[in-house]
Write a protein that holds these residues in place. Structure first.
Motif, PDB file in Angstrom:
ATOM      1  N   SER A  99      43.928  90.079  34.487  1.00 37.25           N
ATOM      2  CA  SER A  99      43.836  89.014  33.383  1.00 37.25           C
ATOM      3  C   SER A  99      42.969  89.912  32.375  1.00 37.25           C
ATOM      4  O   SER A  99      43.589  89.414  31.003  1.00 37.25           O
ATOM      5  N   LEU A 100      42.238  90.832  32.387  1.00 41.86           N
ATOM      6  CA  LEU A 100      41.488  91.469  31.460  1.00 41.86           C
ATOM      7  C   LEU A 100      42.057  92.502  30.925  1.00 41.86           C
ATOM      8  O   LEU A 100      41.706  93.250  30.072  1.00 41.86           O
ATOM      9  N   SER A 101      43.389  92.894  31.402  1.00 39.77           N
ATOM     10  CA  SER A 101      44.253  94.033  31.180  1.00 39.77           C
ATOM     11  C   SER A 101      43.251  95.243  31.335  1.00 39.77           C
ATOM     12  O   SER A 101      43.168  96.247  30.510  1.00 39.77           O
ATOM     13  N   LEU A 102      42.470  95.206  32.428  1.00 36.19           N
ATOM     14  CA  LEU A 102      41.650  96.414  32.720  1.00 36.19           C
ATOM     15  C   LEU A 102      42.173  97.313  33.691  1.00 36.19           C
ATOM     16  O   LEU A 102      42.663  96.808  34.571  1.00 36.19           O
TER      17      LEU A 102
ATOM     18  N   LEU B 127      50.657  85.593  30.928  1.00 37.63           N
ATOM     19  CA  LEU B 127      50.973  84.949  32.237  1.00 37.63           C
ATOM     20  C   LEU B 127      49.700  85.046  33.126  1.00 37.63           C
ATOM     21  O   LEU B 127      49.718  84.134  33.940  1.00 37.63           O
ATOM     22  N   GLY B 128      49.047  86.104  33.052  1.00 38.75           N
ATOM     23  CA  GLY B 128      47.887  86.325  33.984  1.00 38.75           C
ATOM     24  C   GLY B 128      46.808  85.069  33.993  1.00 38.75           C
ATOM     25  O   GLY B 128      46.338  84.728  34.998  1.00 38.75           O
ATOM     26  N   ASN B 129      46.738  84.357  32.680  1.00 42.41           N
ATOM     27  CA  ASN B 129      45.793  83.340  32.821  1.00 42.41           C
ATOM     28  C   ASN B 129      46.434  81.985  33.461  1.00 42.41           C
ATOM     29  O   ASN B 129      45.601  81.243  33.986  1.00 42.41           O
ATOM     30  N   ILE B 130      47.719  81.829  33.092  1.00 45.50           N
ATOM     31  CA  ILE B 130      48.120  80.564  33.339  1.00 45.50           C
ATOM     32  C   ILE B 130      49.128  80.989  34.646  1.00 45.50           C
ATOM     33  O   ILE B 130      48.699  79.922  35.602  1.00 45.50           O
TER      34      ILE B 130
ATOM     35  N   GLY C  69      45.220  89.342  22.621  1.00 45.87           N
ATOM     36  CA  GLY C  69      46.752  89.175  22.766  1.00 45.87           C
ATOM     37  C   GLY C  69      47.128  89.601  24.253  1.00 45.87           C
ATOM     38  O   GLY C  69      47.812  89.226  25.001  1.00 45.87           O
ATOM     39  N   SER C  70      46.474  90.786  24.440  1.00 48.68           N
ATOM     40  CA  SER C  70      46.777  91.733  25.684  1.00 48.68           C
ATOM     41  C   SER C  70      46.326  90.934  26.789  1.00 48.68           C
ATOM     42  O   SER C  70      47.165  90.429  27.886  1.00 48.68           O
ATOM     43  N   ALA C  71      45.034  90.615  26.826  1.00 45.67           N
ATOM     44  CA  ALA C  71      44.553  89.799  27.695  1.00 45.67           C
ATOM     45  C   ALA C  71      45.045  88.643  28.085  1.00 45.67           C
ATOM     46  O   ALA C  71      45.316  88.093  29.404  1.00 45.67           O
ATOM     47  N   VAL C  72      45.281  87.663  27.122  1.00 45.65           N
ATOM     48  CA  VAL C  72      45.723  86.479  27.419  1.00 45.65           C
ATOM     49  C   VAL C  72      47.252  86.263  27.433  1.00 45.65           C
ATOM     50  O   VAL C  72      47.962  86.910  26.749  1.00 45.65           O
TER      51      VAL C  72
ATOM     52  N   SER D  20      52.728  89.395  23.693  1.00 49.91           N
ATOM     53  CA  SER D  20      51.715  90.160  23.445  1.00 49.91           C
ATOM     54  C   SER D  20      50.993  91.022  24.616  1.00 49.91           C
ATOM     55  O   SER D  20      50.047  91.933  24.296  1.00 49.91           O
ATOM     56  N   SER D  21      51.152  90.471  25.519  1.00 48.71           N
ATOM     57  CA  SER D  21      50.460  91.216  26.736  1.00 48.71           C
ATOM     58  C   SER D  21      51.690  92.410  27.051  1.00 48.71           C
ATOM     59  O   SER D  21      51.235  93.693  27.323  1.00 48.71           O
ATOM     60  N   SER D  22      52.908  92.076  27.163  1.00 45.85           N
ATOM     61  CA  SER D  22      53.897  93.051  27.657  1.00 45.85           C
ATOM     62  C   SER D  22      53.858  94.430  26.633  1.00 45.85           C
ATOM     63  O   SER D  22      54.008  95.437  27.153  1.00 45.85           O
ATOM     64  N   ILE D  23      53.846  93.917  25.372  1.00 46.63           N
ATOM     65  CA  ILE D  23      53.841  95.150  24.384  1.00 46.63           C
ATOM     66  C   ILE D  23      52.319  96.213  24.603  1.00 46.63           C
ATOM     67  O   ILE D  23      52.651  97.300  24.419  1.00 46.63           O
ATOM     68  N   SER D  24      51.447  95.500  25.028  1.00 43.48           N
ATOM     69  CA  SER D  24      50.258  96.374  25.456  1.00 43.48           C
ATOM     70  C   SER D  24      50.466  97.074  26.544  1.00 43.48           C
ATOM     71  O   SER D  24      49.901  98.206  26.930  1.00 43.48           O
ATOM     72  N   LEU D  25      51.238  96.562  27.471  1.00 47.39           N
ATOM     73  CA  LEU D  25      51.456  97.401  28.844  1.00 47.39           C
ATOM     74  C   LEU D  25      52.637  98.509  28.465  1.00 47.39           C
ATOM     75  O   LEU D  25      52.222  99.789  28.782  1.00 47.39           O
TER      76      LEU D  25
ATOM     77  N   LEU E 203      54.694  99.480  36.908  1.00 48.28           N
ATOM     78  CA  LEU E 203      54.828  98.487  37.991  1.00 48.28           C
ATOM     79  C   LEU E 203      54.507  96.982  37.336  1.00 48.28           C
ATOM     80  O   LEU E 203      55.250  96.181  37.585  1.00 48.28           O
ATOM     81  N   ILE E 204      53.521  96.943  36.921  1.00 48.32           N
ATOM     82  CA  ILE E 204      53.228  95.459  36.331  1.00 48.32           C
ATOM     83  C   ILE E 204      54.145  95.091  35.239  1.00 48.32           C
ATOM     84  O   ILE E 204      54.719  93.821  35.371  1.00 48.32           O
ATOM     85  N   LEU E 205      54.585  95.940  34.323  1.00 51.36           N
ATOM     86  CA  LEU E 205      55.564  95.507  33.400  1.00 51.36           C
ATOM     87  C   LEU E 205      57.070  95.209  34.213  1.00 51.36           C
ATOM     88  O   LEU E 205      57.566  94.236  33.609  1.00 51.36           O
TER      89      LEU E 205
ATOM     90  N   GLY F 185      44.765 101.302  31.186  1.00 44.41           N
ATOM     91  CA  GLY F 185      44.678 102.191  30.032  1.00 44.41           C
ATOM     92  C   GLY F 185      45.023 101.663  28.840  1.00 44.41           C
ATOM     93  O   GLY F 185      45.100 101.971  27.623  1.00 44.41           O
ATOM     94  N   THR F 186      45.352 100.205  28.895  1.00 45.74           N
ATOM     95  CA  THR F 186      45.978  99.442  27.808  1.00 45.74           C
ATOM     96  C   THR F 186      44.855  99.348  26.944  1.00 45.74           C
ATOM     97  O   THR F 186      44.874  99.574  25.650  1.00 45.74           O
ATOM     98  N   MET F 187      43.648  99.025  27.308  1.00 43.62           N
ATOM     99  CA  MET F 187      42.474  98.771  26.480  1.00 43.62           C
ATOM    100  C   MET F 187      41.765 100.071  25.782  1.00 43.62           C
ATOM    101  O   MET F 187      41.307 100.251  24.733  1.00 43.62           O
TER     102      MET F 187
HETATM  103  N1  TYR Z   1      46.305  90.607  31.074  1.00 44.53           N
HETATM  104  C1  TYR Z   1      47.721  90.328  30.807  1.00 44.53           C
HETATM  105  C2  TYR Z   1      47.701  88.821  31.112  1.00 44.53           C
HETATM  106  O1  TYR Z   1      47.037  87.986  31.451  1.00 44.53           O
HETATM  107  C3  TYR Z   1      48.448  91.230  31.714  1.00 44.53           C
HETATM  108  C4  TYR Z   1      48.301  92.715  31.543  1.00 44.53           C
HETATM  109  C5  TYR Z   1      47.807  93.186  32.601  1.00 44.53           C
HETATM  110  C6  TYR Z   1      48.445  93.278  30.177  1.00 44.53           C
HETATM  111  C7  TYR Z   1      47.325  94.589  32.552  1.00 44.53           C
HETATM  112  C8  TYR Z   1      48.030  94.582  30.185  1.00 44.53           C
HETATM  113  C9  TYR Z   1      47.519  95.338  31.332  1.00 44.53           C
HETATM  114  O2  TYR Z   1      47.359  96.581  31.052  1.00 44.53           O
HETATM  115  O3  TYR Z   1      48.830  88.468  31.205  1.00 44.53           O
END
Ligand code: TYR
Length: 445
Positions: free
Chosen positions: A225-228, A23-26, A18-21, A317-322, A97-99, A231-233
């Motif tokens: 895209s991988l939320s890498l 807005l980044g993918n689309i 959920g974190s990875a998938v 599900s991505s923003s909560i992981s951020l 920054l990302i959030l 520190g999320t993962m």
């Molecule tokens: N991977 C998320 C996306 O593709 C965005 C994201 C980026 C989430 C970094 C967490 C993170 O640590 O939408």
């Protein structure tokens, strides 16, 4: 205080996926691929995921699970009194920054969702969807409201806590989004621009590779895209217990995430050519292309509604992981309650996000890095610089600070055939590649 844990390995898998998938993918994948010439970029992106991204995903989750801490705490615990933890702060800054811009863009997605719910987007606006998009995003207040709404939802889920909030939401969501994307891809392939779109996406124009910025764009996209590297993962890994096996889980997450991106390319690029949209339109690309597709389709209004529901939820599900990254940090380091930490970080991000949002209109001539507006500057700094540096640090930490046995043990790779290969990749290959891409980008090699 007892730290929280996932209910099961599946719970972790779903949350990490959920974190990875999102807005980044689309959204991000399509416009970055469009700006960087398509096919050759796609190839570099997939290589970055396979050679650097997936091995580092295992590194990041392993550190978190071993340390059972947030990103700063993990480094401090595993390397007491050593400077590694400084790079933990970089992760916390990246999350901010990302959030800040993620929430603004997700606000646009909810606005579109609302537009399909009310039917406002069923009819093509006069002047087209592109003009309507820029009219909307350049306003002062309306986009701020949607940004606030999105951030508010994110905060509420995070302040409820890891298990209850995060695990549940993802179970239904991923399958719905996957089905929608595949169905849309099939539809897009029937559009008159399909052949050209497919050529753009899959037939590399090798001349693109002469431009060093393509490599860093591909690397940044893989990390984002991988939320890498944030520190999320690591934080999500810290809610895992030792009995859960990591390698297959992280490989699965990486592959699924990449499939989502490729499929969304198959949705977007045929339409880009069918409707005469510039592939290099930048961040607005999917917000112009998708409504055109839905407009053309039978029952497009309903499909648009379901699609933006799924996209908005996937963004949550991505923003909560951020948000979880600074919150977990503050809960430990400042001994704050989950509730107050979420509120505090949420408020700060509301304001930095407001600057991003105004940067689309009133402050559009404010440029920070190069010619980039506020959003693109924050994105560049985080995705193309801080995330790869964060990932590089993690690789060096496990590759050089840990012993080989510790590294293999932390990642559940002891006595496996891929163990030594993975170890070589994270100790030498991935760090060297990241360095090379950096040096190349600044013109040294
Ligand atoms: N991977 C998320 C996306 O593709 C965005 C994201 C980026 C989430 C970094 C967490 C993170 O640590 O939408």
């Amino acid at each position: 205080m007892q730290r929280e844990n996932w209910a099961s390995r599946l719970g972790f898998m779903l949350a990490a996926m959920g974190s990875a998938v999102g807005l980044g993918n689309i959204w991000r994948f399509s416009y970055v691929a469009g700006e960087n010439g398509g096919g050759a970029f796609l190839l570099l992106y997939i290589l970055s995921v396979l050679v650097i991204g997936i091995p580092l995903l295992l590194v990041e989750v392993s550190i978190g699970r071993k340390a059972q801490q947030d990103i700063v705490g993990s480094y401090q615990k595993l390397a007491p009194k050593k400077p590694w933890y400084m790079f933990g702060y970089l992760g916390v800054i990246s999350a901010f920054l990302i959030l800040s811009f993620y929430s603004v863009v997700a606000g646009w997605a909810i606005y579109y969702w609302w537009g399909y719910l009310t039917g406002a987007l069923f009819n093509r606006p006069e002047g087209g969807y592109g003009a309507a998009f820029s009219t909307f995003t350049s306003q002062d207040y309306s986009p701020l409201l949607w940004h606030a709404l999105f951030l508010g939802i994110t905060m509420i889920i995070v302040l409820v806590g890891v298990k209850k909030g995060i695990e549940m939401a993802n179970k239904v969501l991923m399958p719905i989004l996957a089905i929608m994307m595949v169905a849309l891809a099939v539809y897009s392939l029937t559009l008159p621009g399909a052949a050209e779109g497919m050529r753009f996406l899959f037939q590399p124009d090798w001349s693109v590779l002469e431009n060093p910025s393509v490599y860093i764009a591909a690397l940044g996209q893989a990390f984002f895209s991988l939320s890498l590297g944030v520190g999320t993962m690591m934080t999500y890994g810290s809610y895992l217990t030792k009995q859960h096996k990591l390698p297959s889980a992280t490989a699965g997450i990486g592959i699924m995430d990449t499939l989502f991106a490729v499929i969304s390319g198959i949705v977007i690029f045929p339409a880009v050519f069918a409707f005469g949209i510039e592939p290099s339109s930048g961040p607005p690309l999917v917000f112009i292309t998708l409504p055109e597709i839905f407009h053309q389709m039978a029952f497009g209004g309903v499909i648009g509604f379901v699609f933006f529901t799924a996209l908005s939820l996937a963004s949550i599900s991505s923003s909560i992981s951020l948000l979880e990254v600074p919150v977990a940090y503050l809960m430990r380091a400042a001994k704050m309650k989950r509730r107050s930490a979420s509120l505090l970080v949420g408020v700060v991000i509301f304001f930095s996000g407001a600057a991003v949002s105004l940067g689309m209109g009133r402050w559009s001539d404010v440029t920070i890095i190069g010619n980039n507006n506020i959003m693109d500057s924050m994105d560049f700094l985080a995705s193309n610089l801080f995330l790869p540096i964060g990932g590089l640090t993690m690789a060096l930490f496990v590759g050089w600070y840990f012993t080989k046995q510790q590294a293999l043990d932390a990642s559940d790779l002891t006595n496996t055939a891929i163990g030594p290969i993975w170890y070589t990749v994270i100790k030498y290959i991935a760090p060297l590649l990241i360095l090379l891409i950096f040096l190349n980008a600044i013109g040294i090699v």
